[in-house]
Design a protein around this motif. Structure first.
Motif, PDB file in Angstrom:
ATOM      1  N   ALA A  24      36.161  43.614  44.364  1.00 10.49           N
ATOM      2  CA  ALA A  24      35.525  42.336  44.692  1.00 10.49           C
ATOM      3  C   ALA A  24      35.839  41.943  46.136  1.00 10.49           C
ATOM      4  O   ALA A  24      36.907  42.267  46.661  1.00 10.49           O
ATOM      5  CB  ALA A  24      36.016  41.245  43.745  1.00 10.49           C
ATOM      6  N   LEU A  28      40.836  37.431  43.470  1.00  9.65           N
ATOM      7  CA  LEU A  28      40.537  37.304  42.047  1.00  9.65           C
ATOM      8  C   LEU A  28      40.864  35.919  41.499  1.00  9.65           C
ATOM      9  O   LEU A  28      40.207  35.450  40.571  1.00  9.65           O
ATOM     10  CB  LEU A  28      41.268  38.379  41.254  1.00  9.65           C
ATOM     11  CG  LEU A  28      40.887  39.820  41.594  1.00  9.65           C
ATOM     12  CD1 LEU A  28      41.570  40.797  40.641  1.00  9.65           C
ATOM     13  CD2 LEU A  28      39.380  40.030  41.584  1.00  9.65           C
ATOM     14  N   ILE A  31      37.964  33.580  41.332  1.00  8.12           N
ATOM     15  CA  ILE A  31      36.855  33.954  40.447  1.00  8.12           C
ATOM     16  C   ILE A  31      37.195  33.510  39.028  1.00  8.12           C
ATOM     17  O   ILE A  31      38.249  33.848  38.503  1.00  8.12           O
ATOM     18  CB  ILE A  31      36.602  35.465  40.496  1.00  8.12           C
ATOM     19  CG1 ILE A  31      36.217  35.879  41.923  1.00  8.12           C
ATOM     20  CG2 ILE A  31      35.527  35.862  39.506  1.00  8.12           C
ATOM     21  CD1 ILE A  31      36.080  37.374  42.115  1.00  8.12           C
ATOM     22  N   LEU A  34      35.877  37.811  35.360  1.00  5.64           N
ATOM     23  CA  LEU A  34      35.268  39.092  35.718  1.00  5.64           C
ATOM     24  C   LEU A  34      34.983  39.837  34.437  1.00  5.64           C
ATOM     25  O   LEU A  34      35.862  39.972  33.575  1.00  5.64           O
ATOM     26  CB  LEU A  34      36.186  39.905  36.620  1.00  5.64           C
ATOM     27  CG  LEU A  34      36.053  39.606  38.109  1.00  5.64           C
ATOM     28  CD1 LEU A  34      37.285  40.020  38.854  1.00  5.64           C
ATOM     29  CD2 LEU A  34      34.828  40.306  38.667  1.00  5.64           C
ATOM     30  N   ARG A  53      40.607  34.257  35.137  1.00  3.23           N
ATOM     31  CA  ARG A  53      41.509  34.167  36.278  1.00  3.23           C
ATOM     32  C   ARG A  53      42.960  34.044  35.806  1.00  3.23           C
ATOM     33  O   ARG A  53      43.882  34.324  36.562  1.00  3.23           O
ATOM     34  CB  ARG A  53      41.138  32.974  37.147  1.00  3.23           C
ATOM     35  CG  ARG A  53      41.438  31.627  36.535  1.00  3.23           C
ATOM     36  CD  ARG A  53      41.298  30.511  37.536  1.00  3.23           C
ATOM     37  NE  ARG A  53      39.910  30.307  37.911  1.00  3.23           N
ATOM     38  CZ  ARG A  53      39.530  29.382  38.779  1.00  3.23           C
ATOM     39  NH1 ARG A  53      40.433  28.632  39.385  1.00  3.23           N
ATOM     40  NH2 ARG A  53      38.278  29.235  39.075  1.00  3.23           N
ATOM     41  N   ARG A  71      43.573  44.287  35.964  1.00  2.00           N
ATOM     42  CA  ARG A  71      43.280  43.913  37.343  1.00  2.00           C
ATOM     43  C   ARG A  71      44.467  44.183  38.246  1.00  2.00           C
ATOM     44  O   ARG A  71      45.615  44.185  37.797  1.00  2.00           O
ATOM     45  CB  ARG A  71      42.901  42.431  37.428  1.00  2.00           C
ATOM     46  CG  ARG A  71      44.013  41.490  36.985  1.00  2.00           C
ATOM     47  CD  ARG A  71      43.571  40.059  36.965  1.00  2.00           C
ATOM     48  NE  ARG A  71      44.665  39.185  36.550  1.00  2.00           N
ATOM     49  CZ  ARG A  71      44.583  37.867  36.480  1.00  2.00           C
ATOM     50  NH1 ARG A  71      43.464  37.253  36.801  1.00  2.00           N
ATOM     51  NH2 ARG A  71      45.631  37.154  36.090  1.00  2.00           N
ATOM     52  N   ILE A  73      45.710  42.390  41.474  1.00  2.00           N
ATOM     53  CA  ILE A  73      45.475  41.204  42.303  1.00  2.00           C
ATOM     54  C   ILE A  73      45.495  41.569  43.785  1.00  2.00           C
ATOM     55  O   ILE A  73      44.671  41.101  44.573  1.00  2.00           O
ATOM     56  CB  ILE A  73      46.521  40.122  42.004  1.00  2.00           C
ATOM     57  CG1 ILE A  73      46.490  39.712  40.527  1.00  2.00           C
ATOM     58  CG2 ILE A  73      46.313  38.916  42.916  1.00  2.00           C
ATOM     59  CD1 ILE A  73      45.220  39.048  40.112  1.00  2.00           C
ATOM     60  N   ASN A  76      42.257  43.125  44.796  1.00  2.00           N
ATOM     61  CA  ASN A  76      41.026  42.428  44.385  1.00  2.00           C
ATOM     62  C   ASN A  76      40.126  43.336  43.545  1.00  2.00           C
ATOM     63  O   ASN A  76      38.899  43.364  43.723  1.00  2.00           O
ATOM     64  CB  ASN A  76      40.243  41.919  45.597  1.00  2.00           C
ATOM     65  CG  ASN A  76      40.980  40.824  46.336  1.00  2.00           C
ATOM     66  OD1 ASN A  76      41.809  40.135  45.765  1.00  2.00           O
ATOM     67  ND2 ASN A  76      40.676  40.669  47.607  1.00  2.00           N
ATOM     68  N   THR A  77      40.742  44.055  42.650  1.00  2.00           N
ATOM     69  CA  THR A  77      40.018  45.071  41.876  1.00  2.00           C
ATOM     70  C   THR A  77      40.289  44.890  40.386  1.00  2.00           C
ATOM     71  O   THR A  77      41.420  44.631  39.980  1.00  2.00           O
ATOM     72  CB  THR A  77      40.412  46.482  42.314  1.00  2.00           C
ATOM     73  OG1 THR A  77      40.095  46.647  43.694  1.00  2.00           O
ATOM     74  CG2 THR A  77      39.676  47.539  41.508  1.00  2.00           C
ATOM     75  N   VAL A  78      39.232  45.034  39.618  1.00  2.00           N
ATOM     76  CA  VAL A  78      39.323  45.020  38.159  1.00  2.00           C
ATOM     77  C   VAL A  78      38.967  46.407  37.650  1.00  2.00           C
ATOM     78  O   VAL A  78      38.069  47.058  38.199  1.00  2.00           O
ATOM     79  CB  VAL A  78      38.380  43.963  37.569  1.00  2.00           C
ATOM     80  CG1 VAL A  78      38.346  44.051  36.047  1.00  2.00           C
ATOM     81  CG2 VAL A  78      38.828  42.571  37.988  1.00  2.00           C
ATOM     82  N   ALA A  97      30.906  38.887  38.223  1.00  2.00           N
ATOM     83  CA  ALA A  97      31.883  37.859  38.585  1.00  2.00           C
ATOM     84  C   ALA A  97      31.242  36.489  38.447  1.00  2.00           C
ATOM     85  O   ALA A  97      30.120  36.280  38.924  1.00  2.00           O
ATOM     86  CB  ALA A  97      32.369  38.072  40.005  1.00  2.00           C
ATOM     87  N   TYR A  99      31.667  32.955  39.798  1.00  2.00           N
ATOM     88  CA  TYR A  99      32.333  32.286  40.921  1.00  2.00           C
ATOM     89  C   TYR A  99      31.718  30.908  41.040  1.00  2.00           C
ATOM     90  O   TYR A  99      30.551  30.789  41.418  1.00  2.00           O
ATOM     91  CB  TYR A  99      32.132  33.114  42.184  1.00  2.00           C
ATOM     92  CG  TYR A  99      32.863  32.620  43.399  1.00  2.00           C
ATOM     93  CD1 TYR A  99      32.151  32.211  44.523  1.00  2.00           C
ATOM     94  CD2 TYR A  99      34.248  32.590  43.446  1.00  2.00           C
ATOM     95  CE1 TYR A  99      32.801  31.767  45.652  1.00  2.00           C
ATOM     96  CE2 TYR A  99      34.915  32.154  44.571  1.00  2.00           C
ATOM     97  CZ  TYR A  99      34.195  31.743  45.679  1.00  2.00           C
ATOM     98  OH  TYR A  99      34.853  31.307  46.796  1.00  2.00           O
TER      99      TYR A  99
END
Length: 115
Positions: A24, A28, A31, A34, A53, A71, A73, A76-78, A97, A99
């Motif tokens: 992303a 995170l 957001i 996700l 979140r 995830r 943090i 910024n990846t899931v 996502a 947001y």
């Protein structure tokens, strides 16, 4: 606006494993949630995993116990870890996502489960 880039799809034999990634462009914690969805040819797009979140996760019965969303943090990846894959898991997998009040989608990554 949030950009999402999925990766990690491919061809795998039944019973095998794959890990999908969704990178992303936004941190995170900003957001709301996700999600991973999938869409097979001729079918609707279905939710397969979600993470809030706060780190709360949710799965439908069809993948519970086989798929795990997690995830990183700092990156910024899931991720979506998929184990004991079945031919019926074949689909394009999308990251979504939420947001604020807006949903953003990635371009999708193909997962094919076949011998």
């Amino acid at each position: 606006q949030v950009q999402l880039v999925e990766s990690g799809g491919g061809l795998v034999q039944p019973g095998g494993s794959l890990r999908l990634s969704c990178a992303a462009s936004e941190i995170l914690f900003k957001i709301n949630a996700l999600d991973w969805y999938r869409q097979a040819p001729g079918k609707e797009r279905d939710l397969v995993a979600s993470i809030t979140r706060y780190g709360n996760t949710n799965y439908p019965d069809s993948v519970k116990g086989r798929f795990t969303i997690s995830r990183d943090i700092a990156k910024n990846t899931v991720y979506l870890q998929m184990n004991r894959l079945k031919p019926e898991d074949t689909a394009v997998y999308f990251c979504k996502a939420t947001y604020g009040s807006v949903d953003y989608w990635g371009q999708g990554t193909q997962v094919t489960v076949s011998s």
